[in-house]
Write an enzyme that holds these catalytic residues in place. Structure first.
Site, PDB file in Angstrom:
ATOM      1  N   GLU A  17     -19.084  17.684 -11.202  1.00  0.00           N
ATOM      2  CA  GLU A  17     -18.216  16.690 -11.832  1.00  0.00           C
ATOM      3  C   GLU A  17     -18.955  15.971 -12.957  1.00  0.00           C
ATOM      4  O   GLU A  17     -20.121  15.608 -12.806  1.00  0.00           O
ATOM      5  CB  GLU A  17     -17.757  15.670 -10.792  1.00  0.00           C
ATOM      6  CG  GLU A  17     -16.819  14.627 -11.378  1.00  0.00           C
ATOM      7  CD  GLU A  17     -15.882  14.052 -10.353  1.00  0.00           C
ATOM      8  OE1 GLU A  17     -15.150  14.826  -9.715  1.00  0.00           O
ATOM      9  OE2 GLU A  17     -15.913  12.833 -10.176  1.00  0.00           O
ATOM     10  N   THR A  48     -13.627  13.627 -15.285  1.00  0.00           N
ATOM     11  CA  THR A  48     -12.836  12.484 -14.805  1.00  0.00           C
ATOM     12  C   THR A  48     -12.063  11.840 -15.961  1.00  0.00           C
ATOM     13  O   THR A  48     -12.283  12.147 -17.132  1.00  0.00           O
ATOM     14  CB  THR A  48     -13.720  11.422 -14.108  1.00  0.00           C
ATOM     15  OG1 THR A  48     -14.599  10.867 -15.081  1.00  0.00           O
ATOM     16  CG2 THR A  48     -14.505  12.022 -12.972  1.00  0.00           C
ATOM     17  N   HIS A  77      -8.980  15.606 -14.923  1.00  0.00           N
ATOM     18  CA  HIS A  77      -8.379  14.552 -14.094  1.00  0.00           C
ATOM     19  C   HIS A  77      -7.339  13.804 -14.918  1.00  0.00           C
ATOM     20  O   HIS A  77      -7.468  13.658 -16.131  1.00  0.00           O
ATOM     21  CB  HIS A  77      -9.440  13.565 -13.620  1.00  0.00           C
ATOM     22  CG  HIS A  77     -10.395  14.142 -12.616  1.00  0.00           C
ATOM     23  ND1 HIS A  77     -11.100  13.365 -11.730  1.00  0.00           N
ATOM     24  CD2 HIS A  77     -10.744  15.413 -12.342  1.00  0.00           C
ATOM     25  CE1 HIS A  77     -11.852  14.145 -10.965  1.00  0.00           C
ATOM     26  NE2 HIS A  77     -11.661  15.390 -11.330  1.00  0.00           N
ATOM     27  N   GLN A 179     -13.329  12.437  -1.220  1.00  0.00           N
ATOM     28  CA  GLN A 179     -14.220  11.348  -1.602  1.00  0.00           C
ATOM     29  C   GLN A 179     -15.608  11.689  -1.049  1.00  0.00           C
ATOM     30  O   GLN A 179     -15.724  12.447  -0.073  1.00  0.00           O
ATOM     31  CB  GLN A 179     -13.685  10.044  -0.977  1.00  0.00           C
ATOM     32  CG  GLN A 179     -14.482   8.807  -1.258  1.00  0.00           C
ATOM     33  CD  GLN A 179     -14.573   8.496  -2.738  1.00  0.00           C
ATOM     34  OE1 GLN A 179     -15.361   9.134  -3.438  1.00  0.00           O
ATOM     35  NE2 GLN A 179     -13.806   7.527  -3.207  1.00  0.00           N
TER      36      GLN A 179
HETATM   37  P1  FAD Z   1      -2.770   8.044  -3.688  1.00  0.00           P
HETATM   38  O1  FAD Z   1      -2.683   9.441  -3.205  1.00  0.00           O
HETATM   39  O2  FAD Z   1      -1.568   7.455  -4.338  1.00  0.00           O
HETATM   40  O3  FAD Z   1      -3.230   7.139  -2.453  1.00  0.00           O
HETATM   41  C1  FAD Z   1      -3.593   5.765  -2.636  1.00  0.00           C
HETATM   42  C2  FAD Z   1      -3.193   4.961  -1.401  1.00  0.00           C
HETATM   43  O4  FAD Z   1      -1.755   4.890  -1.329  1.00  0.00           O
HETATM   44  C3  FAD Z   1      -3.642   5.581  -0.077  1.00  0.00           C
HETATM   45  O5  FAD Z   1      -3.925   4.529   0.815  1.00  0.00           O
HETATM   46  C4  FAD Z   1      -2.412   6.360   0.387  1.00  0.00           C
HETATM   47  O6  FAD Z   1      -2.389   6.549   1.796  1.00  0.00           O
HETATM   48  C5  FAD Z   1      -1.295   5.444  -0.097  1.00  0.00           C
HETATM   49  N1  FAD Z   1      -0.042   6.167  -0.408  1.00  0.00           N
HETATM   50  C6  FAD Z   1       0.096   7.366  -0.978  1.00  0.00           C
HETATM   51  N2  FAD Z   1       1.389   7.688  -1.114  1.00  0.00           N
HETATM   52  C7  FAD Z   1       2.099   6.645  -0.619  1.00  0.00           C
HETATM   53  C8  FAD Z   1       3.482   6.359  -0.476  1.00  0.00           C
HETATM   54  N3  FAD Z   1       4.415   7.221  -0.874  1.00  0.00           N
HETATM   55  N4  FAD Z   1       3.859   5.157   0.079  1.00  0.00           N
HETATM   56  C9  FAD Z   1       2.918   4.266   0.478  1.00  0.00           C
HETATM   57  N5  FAD Z   1       1.579   4.476   0.385  1.00  0.00           N
HETATM   58  C10 FAD Z   1       1.183   5.645  -0.167  1.00  0.00           C
HETATM   59  N6  FAD Z   1     -10.133   7.419 -10.466  1.00  0.00           N
HETATM   60  C11 FAD Z   1     -10.022   7.410 -11.820  1.00  0.00           C
HETATM   61  O7  FAD Z   1      -9.648   6.374 -12.401  1.00  0.00           O
HETATM   62  N7  FAD Z   1     -10.298   8.524 -12.568  1.00  0.00           N
HETATM   63  C12 FAD Z   1     -10.684   9.692 -12.001  1.00  0.00           C
HETATM   64  O8  FAD Z   1     -10.923  10.681 -12.700  1.00  0.00           O
HETATM   65  C13 FAD Z   1     -10.814   9.750 -10.576  1.00  0.00           C
HETATM   66  N8  FAD Z   1     -11.182  10.896  -9.937  1.00  0.00           N
HETATM   67  C14 FAD Z   1     -11.237  10.935  -8.553  1.00  0.00           C
HETATM   68  C15 FAD Z   1     -11.553  12.145  -7.904  1.00  0.00           C
HETATM   69  C16 FAD Z   1     -11.635  12.204  -6.512  1.00  0.00           C
HETATM   70  C17 FAD Z   1     -11.954  13.505  -5.841  1.00  0.00           C
HETATM   71  C18 FAD Z   1     -11.408  11.026  -5.742  1.00  0.00           C
HETATM   72  C19 FAD Z   1     -11.522  11.078  -4.246  1.00  0.00           C
HETATM   73  C20 FAD Z   1     -11.092   9.835  -6.367  1.00  0.00           C
HETATM   74  C21 FAD Z   1     -10.979   9.767  -7.778  1.00  0.00           C
HETATM   75  N9  FAD Z   1     -10.635   8.588  -8.450  1.00  0.00           N
HETATM   76  C22 FAD Z   1     -10.527   8.560  -9.823  1.00  0.00           C
HETATM   77  C23 FAD Z   1     -10.392   7.355  -7.681  1.00  0.00           C
HETATM   78  C24 FAD Z   1      -8.905   7.248  -7.280  1.00  0.00           C
HETATM   79  O9  FAD Z   1      -8.128   6.986  -8.428  1.00  0.00           O
HETATM   80  C25 FAD Z   1      -8.798   6.094  -6.262  1.00  0.00           C
HETATM   81  O10 FAD Z   1      -9.403   6.446  -5.057  1.00  0.00           O
HETATM   82  C26 FAD Z   1      -7.399   5.539  -6.048  1.00  0.00           C
HETATM   83  O11 FAD Z   1      -7.534   4.290  -5.350  1.00  0.00           O
HETATM   84  C27 FAD Z   1      -6.457   6.403  -5.226  1.00  0.00           C
HETATM   85  O12 FAD Z   1      -6.086   7.520  -5.908  1.00  0.00           O
HETATM   86  P2  FAD Z   1      -5.245   8.690  -5.151  1.00  0.00           P
HETATM   87  O13 FAD Z   1      -4.869   9.669  -6.189  1.00  0.00           O
HETATM   88  O14 FAD Z   1      -5.959   9.155  -3.955  1.00  0.00           O
HETATM   89  O15 FAD Z   1      -3.955   7.824  -4.723  1.00  0.00           O
END
Ligand code: FAD
Length: 291
Positions: A17, A48, A77, A179
Site C-alpha cells: 500500500e 489510498t 481507493h 485493518q
Molecule cells: P463502512 O463499511 O461504511 O463502515 C463504517 C461503520 O458503519 C462500521 O461500524 C459499520 O459496521 C457501520 N455500517 C456500515 N453499513 C451500515 C449501515 N447500512 N447502517 C448502519 N451502520 C453501518 N480512509 C481514507 O480516508 N482513505 C483511504 O484510502 C482508506 N483506505 C482504507 C483501507 C483499508 C483496508 C481500511 C481497513 C481502512 C481504510 N480507510 C481509508 C479508513 C476507513 O475510511 C475508515 O475505517 C472508516 O471509518 C470506515 O470506512 P468503511 O469503508 O469500512 O465504512
C-alpha cells in the site's frame, strides 16, 4: 488485471500500500518511492485516497503510473462520505479513463466536523452506498471493501459489524482487505465468524510493519488495534534505537506473514507506507515462499 484474478495464484502473494502526497512539492519523492516498490513486483499495489478527496488527483496519477510503467495491477481507493453524487460519478469516470480495473470502496473517516454535521443531506452514509453506486454505474470494475477483525470503532458489537459487512459484500464487494492487526489469532477468529455468517469472498489480511516507536501510538489510535505483550516488549526494548526498532518491526511483520501463510492464507497486504526499503526487506525475508 483484476484483483480477483490476481488472488487465484497458489503461492504466497504480497501486495503493497502507498499513499499519495498531501502537497505538490512532495509529489516527485512519493512517486519515486512508489516506483521503487513497484520494481519489487508485488501482486498488486493499492493507492489510498485522502479523506475528503484532497489528494484524489494524485491517487490516480500514482496508480496509473505504476500500472503503465511497471505492469503492476493497481487498486485505487475511493471514499464517499460527504461527497456528492456528481463528485463520485466524476471520480468513477476518471478511474475508468485511467485504465484502472480495481477500486476500494470506502466510506472514509468521520472528522470531528463530519461527526457533528447534518447527515440527512448526505448522498452517501456508508461504504455500501458507494458499492451500490459503482455497480449501478455499470463500470467493469473489481470492487474491494474494508473489514475489521477487531470491530470497527463505531460498531456496538461484532455481530452488528459483520451484519453490515455482509450487506457490503452482497451489494457487490468481491474481496475484503483487513485493518491492521498485531495478533494473528484475532484474524483467525474473525475469519471463522464471517465465514459462519456466509461471507465467502477472499479476505486479504493487512499487516503493518512498525519500524519506529512513534508509529505505535498513531497506529493504535487509527486502528484501535490490540498490542500483544510480545510486541510491546519489542517497542520497550528497541524504541529508542531507530535502526534496531526497524529491524525488529520488520522481523515481527515477517513472522506474522509466515504464520498466516503456514495457516493457509496466501495473500497478504503490507501497509508499507511509502517505504521501499521496508517492503524490500520483508520481501527478501520471504523470498523462497513468494510466488
Ligand atoms: P463502512 O463499511 O461504511 O463502515 C463504517 C461503520 O458503519 C462500521 O461500524 C459499520 O459496521 C457501520 N455500517 C456500515 N453499513 C451500515 C449501515 N447500512 N447502517 C448502519 N451502520 C453501518 N480512509 C481514507 O480516508 N482513505 C483511504 O484510502 C482508506 N483506505 C482504507 C483501507 C483499508 C483496508 C481500511 C481497513 C481502512 C481504510 N480507510 C481509508 C479508513 C476507513 O475510511 C475508515 O475505517 C472508516 O471509518 C470506515 O470506512 P468503511 O469503508 O469500512 O465504512
Amino acid at each position: 488485471m483484476k484483483i480477483t484474478e490476481v488472488l487465484r495464484q497458489e503461492k504466497l502473494l504480497l501486495s503493497f500500500e502507498v499513499f499519495p502526497p498531501k502537497t505538490d512539492t512532495a509529489f516527485a519523492s512519493v512517486k519515486s518511492a512508489t516506483e521503487e516498490m513497484a520494481k519489487l513486483k508485488p501482486s498488486f499495489m493499492s493507492v489510498t485516497y485522502g479523506a475528503g478527496g484532497g489528494t484524489s488527483r494524485y491517487t490516480l496519477e500514482i496508480a496509473k503510473n505504476i500500472k503503465d510503467r511497471y505492469g503492476v495491477p493497481t487498486l485505487a481507493h475511493l471514499t464517499c462520505v460527504s461527497s456528492s453524487k456528481d463528485t463520485v460519478h466524476a471520480r468513477i469516470r476518471e478511474i475508468i479513463d485511467a485504465g484502472i480495473e480495481n477500486v476500494m470502496a470506502l466510506r472514509g473517516d468521520l472528522t470531528p466536523e463530519l461527526e457533528n454535521a447534518d447527515r440527512s443531506a448526505w448522498d452517501y452514509r456508508h461504504a455500501v452506498d458507494l458499492v451500490r453506486e459503482l455497480k449501478e454505474s455499470g463500470a467493469d470494475l473489481c470492487i474491494g471493501g474494508a473489514c475489521y477483525p477487531e470491530i470497527h470503532p463505531e460498531s456496538a458489537n461484532q455481530q452488528e459489524d459483520i451484519r453490515h459487512l455482509k450487506e457490503k459484500v452482497d451489494a457487490g464487494c468481491e474481496f475484503l482487505t483487513t485493518q491492521m492487526f498485531f495478533d494473528n489469532n484475532l484474524l483467525y477468529n474473525f475469519l471463522y465468524k464471517i465465514r459462519e455468517a456466509g461471507i465467502t469472498v477472499p479476505v486479504i489480511p493487512g499487516v503493518m510493519p512498525i519500524t519506529n516507536a512513534n508509529q505505535v501510538a498513531r497506529a493504535v489510535k487509527l486502528s484501535g488495534s490490540f498490542m500483544p505483550v510480545r510486541f510491546k516488549s519489542l517497542v520497550d526494548k528497541f524504541g529508542t534505537s531507530p535502526a534496531a526498532m526497524k529491524q525488529a518491526g520488520i522481523a515481527y511483520a515477517t513472522d506474522q506473514i509466515i504464520d498466516l501463510y503456514a495457516n493457509g492464507i496466501k495473500n497478504v497486504h503490507v501497509y508499507s507506507m511509502n517505504k521501499p526499503d521496508v517492503a524490500e526487506a520483508i520481501r527478501r525475508n520471504l523470498s523462497d515462499m513468494i510466488g
